[in-house]
Design a protein around this motif. Structure first.
Motif, PDB file in Angstrom:
ATOM      1  N   ILE A  27      44.216  32.267  25.887  1.00 35.68           N
ATOM      2  CA  ILE A  27      45.276  33.004  25.203  1.00 35.68           C
ATOM      3  C   ILE A  27      45.960  34.018  26.120  1.00 35.68           C
ATOM      4  O   ILE A  27      47.154  34.280  25.977  1.00 35.68           O
ATOM      5  CB  ILE A  27      44.762  33.664  23.910  1.00 35.68           C
ATOM      6  CG1 ILE A  27      43.543  34.541  24.168  1.00 35.68           C
ATOM      7  CG2 ILE A  27      44.446  32.599  22.866  1.00 35.68           C
ATOM      8  CD1 ILE A  27      43.045  35.254  22.916  1.00 35.68           C
ATOM      9  N   ALA A  28      45.232  34.579  27.079  1.00 36.45           N
ATOM     10  CA  ALA A  28      45.871  35.500  28.026  1.00 36.45           C
ATOM     11  C   ALA A  28      46.912  34.768  28.861  1.00 36.45           C
ATOM     12  O   ALA A  28      48.001  35.293  29.126  1.00 36.45           O
ATOM     13  CB  ALA A  28      44.830  36.160  28.928  1.00 36.45           C
ATOM     14  N   ALA A  56      49.013  23.405  24.130  1.00 40.89           N
ATOM     15  CA  ALA A  56      47.881  22.635  23.590  1.00 40.89           C
ATOM     16  C   ALA A  56      46.782  23.568  23.083  1.00 40.89           C
ATOM     17  O   ALA A  56      47.073  24.672  22.646  1.00 40.89           O
ATOM     18  CB  ALA A  56      47.372  21.631  24.614  1.00 40.89           C
ATOM     19  N   GLY A  57      45.517  23.143  23.159  1.00 41.11           N
ATOM     20  CA  GLY A  57      44.432  23.897  22.544  1.00 41.11           C
ATOM     21  C   GLY A  57      44.239  25.280  23.138  1.00 41.11           C
ATOM     22  O   GLY A  57      44.434  25.488  24.339  1.00 41.11           O
ATOM     23  N   PHE A  58      43.848  26.235  22.302  1.00 42.09           N
ATOM     24  CA  PHE A  58      43.516  27.579  22.765  1.00 42.09           C
ATOM     25  C   PHE A  58      42.076  27.525  23.271  1.00 42.09           C
ATOM     26  O   PHE A  58      41.135  27.481  22.479  1.00 42.09           O
ATOM     27  CB  PHE A  58      43.628  28.603  21.636  1.00 42.09           C
ATOM     28  CG  PHE A  58      45.016  28.743  21.049  1.00 42.09           C
ATOM     29  CD1 PHE A  58      46.111  28.134  21.629  1.00 42.09           C
ATOM     30  CD2 PHE A  58      45.216  29.495  19.906  1.00 42.09           C
ATOM     31  CE1 PHE A  58      47.388  28.262  21.093  1.00 42.09           C
ATOM     32  CE2 PHE A  58      46.484  29.640  19.354  1.00 42.09           C
ATOM     33  CZ  PHE A  58      47.580  29.027  19.946  1.00 42.09           C
ATOM     34  N   LEU A  59      41.891  27.577  24.578  1.00 45.89           N
ATOM     35  CA  LEU A  59      40.583  27.271  25.162  1.00 45.89           C
ATOM     36  C   LEU A  59      39.519  28.314  24.816  1.00 45.89           C
ATOM     37  O   LEU A  59      38.493  27.989  24.207  1.00 45.89           O
ATOM     38  CB  LEU A  59      40.717  27.128  26.677  1.00 45.89           C
ATOM     39  CG  LEU A  59      39.441  26.782  27.443  1.00 45.89           C
ATOM     40  CD1 LEU A  59      38.788  25.528  26.881  1.00 45.89           C
ATOM     41  CD2 LEU A  59      39.761  26.603  28.923  1.00 45.89           C
ATOM     42  N   ASP A  60      39.729  29.570  25.191  1.00 44.14           N
ATOM     43  CA  ASP A  60      38.701  30.580  24.948  1.00 44.14           C
ATOM     44  C   ASP A  60      38.566  30.906  23.464  1.00 44.14           C
ATOM     45  O   ASP A  60      37.465  30.933  22.913  1.00 44.14           O
ATOM     46  CB  ASP A  60      38.971  31.848  25.763  1.00 44.14           C
ATOM     47  CG  ASP A  60      40.402  32.348  25.646  1.00 44.14           C
ATOM     48  OD1 ASP A  60      41.287  31.610  25.142  1.00 44.14           O
ATOM     49  OD2 ASP A  60      40.666  33.491  26.073  1.00 44.14           O
ATOM     50  N   TRP A  61      39.694  31.136  22.793  1.00 42.03           N
ATOM     51  CA  TRP A  61      39.641  31.430  21.366  1.00 42.03           C
ATOM     52  C   TRP A  61      39.057  30.247  20.590  1.00 42.03           C
ATOM     53  O   TRP A  61      38.243  30.424  19.675  1.00 42.03           O
ATOM     54  CB  TRP A  61      41.031  31.755  20.832  1.00 42.03           C
ATOM     55  CG  TRP A  61      41.032  32.039  19.357  1.00 42.03           C
ATOM     56  CD1 TRP A  61      40.827  33.246  18.743  1.00 42.03           C
ATOM     57  CD2 TRP A  61      41.194  31.082  18.297  1.00 42.03           C
ATOM     58  NE1 TRP A  61      40.866  33.106  17.373  1.00 42.03           N
ATOM     59  CE2 TRP A  61      41.079  31.790  17.068  1.00 42.03           C
ATOM     60  CE3 TRP A  61      41.424  29.714  18.254  1.00 42.03           C
ATOM     61  CZ2 TRP A  61      41.199  31.161  15.836  1.00 42.03           C
ATOM     62  CZ3 TRP A  61      41.525  29.086  17.027  1.00 42.03           C
ATOM     63  CH2 TRP A  61      41.419  29.805  15.827  1.00 42.03           C
ATOM     64  N   PHE A 110      36.309  26.400  16.723  1.00 40.31           N
ATOM     65  CA  PHE A 110      37.286  25.382  16.350  1.00 40.31           C
ATOM     66  C   PHE A 110      37.151  24.113  17.201  1.00 40.31           C
ATOM     67  O   PHE A 110      37.260  22.999  16.682  1.00 40.31           O
ATOM     68  CB  PHE A 110      38.703  25.954  16.496  1.00 40.31           C
ATOM     69  CG  PHE A 110      39.784  25.026  16.032  1.00 40.31           C
ATOM     70  CD1 PHE A 110      40.173  24.989  14.706  1.00 40.31           C
ATOM     71  CD2 PHE A 110      40.424  24.171  16.926  1.00 40.31           C
ATOM     72  CE1 PHE A 110      41.165  24.115  14.273  1.00 40.31           C
ATOM     73  CE2 PHE A 110      41.418  23.306  16.512  1.00 40.31           C
ATOM     74  CZ  PHE A 110      41.792  23.280  15.181  1.00 40.31           C
ATOM     75  N   LEU A 111      36.926  24.265  18.479  1.00 46.02           N
ATOM     76  CA  LEU A 111      36.943  23.111  19.384  1.00 46.02           C
ATOM     77  C   LEU A 111      35.634  22.334  19.413  1.00 46.02           C
ATOM     78  O   LEU A 111      35.625  21.153  19.745  1.00 46.02           O
ATOM     79  CB  LEU A 111      37.295  23.552  20.803  1.00 46.02           C
ATOM     80  CG  LEU A 111      38.725  24.033  21.021  1.00 46.02           C
ATOM     81  CD1 LEU A 111      38.916  24.497  22.468  1.00 46.02           C
ATOM     82  CD2 LEU A 111      39.742  22.935  20.696  1.00 46.02           C
ATOM     83  N   ILE A 133      34.205  30.554  31.008  1.00 45.14           N
ATOM     84  CA  ILE A 133      34.818  30.601  29.677  1.00 45.14           C
ATOM     85  C   ILE A 133      33.859  30.065  28.627  1.00 45.14           C
ATOM     86  O   ILE A 133      33.695  30.640  27.546  1.00 45.14           O
ATOM     87  CB  ILE A 133      36.149  29.817  29.677  1.00 45.14           C
ATOM     88  CG1 ILE A 133      37.187  30.545  30.522  1.00 45.14           C
ATOM     89  CG2 ILE A 133      36.664  29.631  28.245  1.00 45.14           C
ATOM     90  CD1 ILE A 133      38.428  29.717  30.822  1.00 45.14           C
ATOM     91  N   VAL A 134      33.198  28.952  28.951  1.00 45.13           N
ATOM     92  CA  VAL A 134      32.212  28.394  28.022  1.00 45.13           C
ATOM     93  C   VAL A 134      31.062  29.384  27.831  1.00 45.13           C
ATOM     94  O   VAL A 134      30.615  29.631  26.696  1.00 45.13           O
ATOM     95  CB  VAL A 134      31.674  27.042  28.535  1.00 45.13           C
ATOM     96  CG1 VAL A 134      30.551  26.540  27.636  1.00 45.13           C
ATOM     97  CG2 VAL A 134      32.810  26.013  28.604  1.00 45.13           C
ATOM     98  N   LYS A 135      30.594  29.984  28.919  1.00 47.78           N
ATOM     99  CA  LYS A 135      29.488  30.946  28.841  1.00 47.78           C
ATOM    100  C   LYS A 135      29.822  32.114  27.928  1.00 47.78           C
ATOM    101  O   LYS A 135      28.969  32.594  27.174  1.00 47.78           O
ATOM    102  CB  LYS A 135      29.143  31.453  30.237  1.00 47.78           C
ATOM    103  CG  LYS A 135      27.918  32.350  30.272  1.00 47.78           C
ATOM    104  CD  LYS A 135      27.554  32.739  31.701  1.00 47.78           C
ATOM    105  CE  LYS A 135      26.300  33.609  31.733  1.00 47.78           C
ATOM    106  NZ  LYS A 135      25.925  33.976  33.126  1.00 47.78           N
ATOM    107  N   SER A 136      31.071  32.567  27.959  1.00 49.14           N
ATOM    108  CA  SER A 136      31.468  33.709  27.133  1.00 49.14           C
ATOM    109  C   SER A 136      31.420  33.392  25.642  1.00 49.14           C
ATOM    110  O   SER A 136      31.416  34.304  24.808  1.00 49.14           O
ATOM    111  CB  SER A 136      32.881  34.169  27.512  1.00 49.14           C
ATOM    112  OG  SER A 136      33.853  33.224  27.094  1.00 49.14           O
ATOM    113  N   ALA A 137      31.412  32.096  25.308  1.00 46.42           N
ATOM    114  CA  ALA A 137      31.380  31.689  23.901  1.00 46.42           C
ATOM    115  C   ALA A 137      29.967  31.417  23.407  1.00 46.42           C
ATOM    116  O   ALA A 137      29.762  31.185  22.214  1.00 46.42           O
ATOM    117  CB  ALA A 137      32.241  30.444  23.696  1.00 46.42           C
ATOM    118  N   LEU A 138      29.006  31.441  24.302  1.00 49.36           N
ATOM    119  CA  LEU A 138      27.628  31.097  23.933  1.00 49.36           C
ATOM    120  C   LEU A 138      26.851  32.301  23.373  1.00 49.36           C
ATOM    121  O   LEU A 138      27.122  33.434  23.715  1.00 49.36           O
ATOM    122  CB  LEU A 138      26.892  30.527  25.148  1.00 49.36           C
ATOM    123  CG  LEU A 138      27.442  29.209  25.695  1.00 49.36           C
ATOM    124  CD1 LEU A 138      26.717  28.815  26.972  1.00 49.36           C
ATOM    125  CD2 LEU A 138      27.311  28.105  24.650  1.00 49.36           C
TER     126      LEU A 138
END
Length: 296
Positions: A178-179, A142-147, A153-154, A291-296
């Motif tokens: 992805i890991a 399913a969806g690539f969460l971190d990427w 994209f998400l 994971i969300v924090k790493s994208a902010l």
């Protein structure tokens, strides 16, 4: 038993994590590359330069290889047919095509033209497997969460504190980092009998746009978010308008993939999970927040 694994598309967004996890799992990794010196790969991999248009070149590069993992991008999906035929000629045991996203076994997903090339590769693999010693595994995560969060994209460009949610954002969907996709692929190759000639499913979390946005807002107290509310039907309409004119471009592809996650009728939460078989654990709320924090 698989010991030597060849990877196509090894330097891409999903290919590199796959290579890294295969190396970590002690596989002997061969990278198929148009270049003699692709950059960014971990130490210890073997580079074999290939011409992806030549079955002869690919067959030579796959000599002594037990399994092939393809992580090629959308533009190269159809080219996997030649890699598959070369794998048969070279005596490869297992082939994993470039999948790793939507459940292409689902009828509604299969009906979307963006997934046509993947389905054509699946059908070719099934035919080849019935006529040769090559086996296959289709991997659905399913969806690539971190990427997916980092690339916007998400949910949208989170670093700009902007988000776009579809149909109120409540649609739940499976997602995997992805890991962990790489770890799952390594585990598939350690469970050949159990994963032979079938689709394997695993995920790390079930999330929604609304849940991710809520976490993002909690992690950015006092900051203002610009949130656009859209209809998933508009994604399909936008793609259909272009397709009617004979246009199939990146916007069409992205719109249809998003529609298959956020739109109705696609069942984007994976149910037939192989997590236990493959040793894949789901993540905690704290891990999701990180994971969300790493994208902010």
């Amino acid at each position: 038993m698989v010991s030597k694994v060849a990877v196509a598309g090894a330097t891409g967004n999903i290919g590199l994590p796959i290579v890294q996890q295969l190396v970590a799992a002690k596989f002997d990794v061969v990278v198929l590359s148009r270049s003699e010196n692709p950059s960014g790969l971990p130490a210890g991999v073997t580079i074999r330069k290939v011409d992806y248009e030549s079955i002869e070149s690919l067959t030579a590069a796959l000599q002594g290889v037990d399994a092939v993992v393809s992580a090629v991008g959308s533009a190269a999906l159809a080219g996997q047919i030649k890699i598959i035929d070369a794998a048969v000629a070279a005596g490869v045991k297992r082939f994993l095509p470039s999948e790793f996203g939507n459940d292409t076994e689902h009828p509604a997903v299969r009906a979307l033209p963006v997934f046509g090339p993947k389905i054509a590769v699946q059908e070719h693999l099934k035919k080849v497997a019935a006529e040769s010693s090559l086996t296959y595994t289709f991997v659905v995560t399913a969806g690539f969460l971190d990427w997916g969060l980092q690339a916007g994209f998400l949910l949208g460009p989170l670093k700009e504190r902007k988000a776009e949610i579809y149909d109120d954002g409540s649609q739940e969907f499976s997602a995997t980092t992805i890991a962990t996709i790489g770890r799952g692929i390594a585990s598939v190759l350690q469970h050949l009998d159990e994963t032979k000639n079938r689709t394997v499913y695993f995920h790390e979390a079930v999330v929604s746009q609304a849940k991710i946005l809520s976490i993002a807002k909690e992690l950015t107290p006092g900051e203002t978010w610009a949130v656009t509310e859209s209809k998933s039907a508009a994604l399909k309409a936008r793609a259909d308008e272009k397709l009617a004119k004979g246009i199939f471009d990146a916007e069409v592809a992205v719109s249809l993939i998003k529609y298959s996650i956020f739109g109705p009728g696609f069942d984007p939460v994976l149910r037939k999970l192989d997590n236990e078989l493959l040793g894949i654990k789901t993540i905690s709320d704290d891990e999701l927040r990180a994971i969300v924090k790493s994208a902010l």
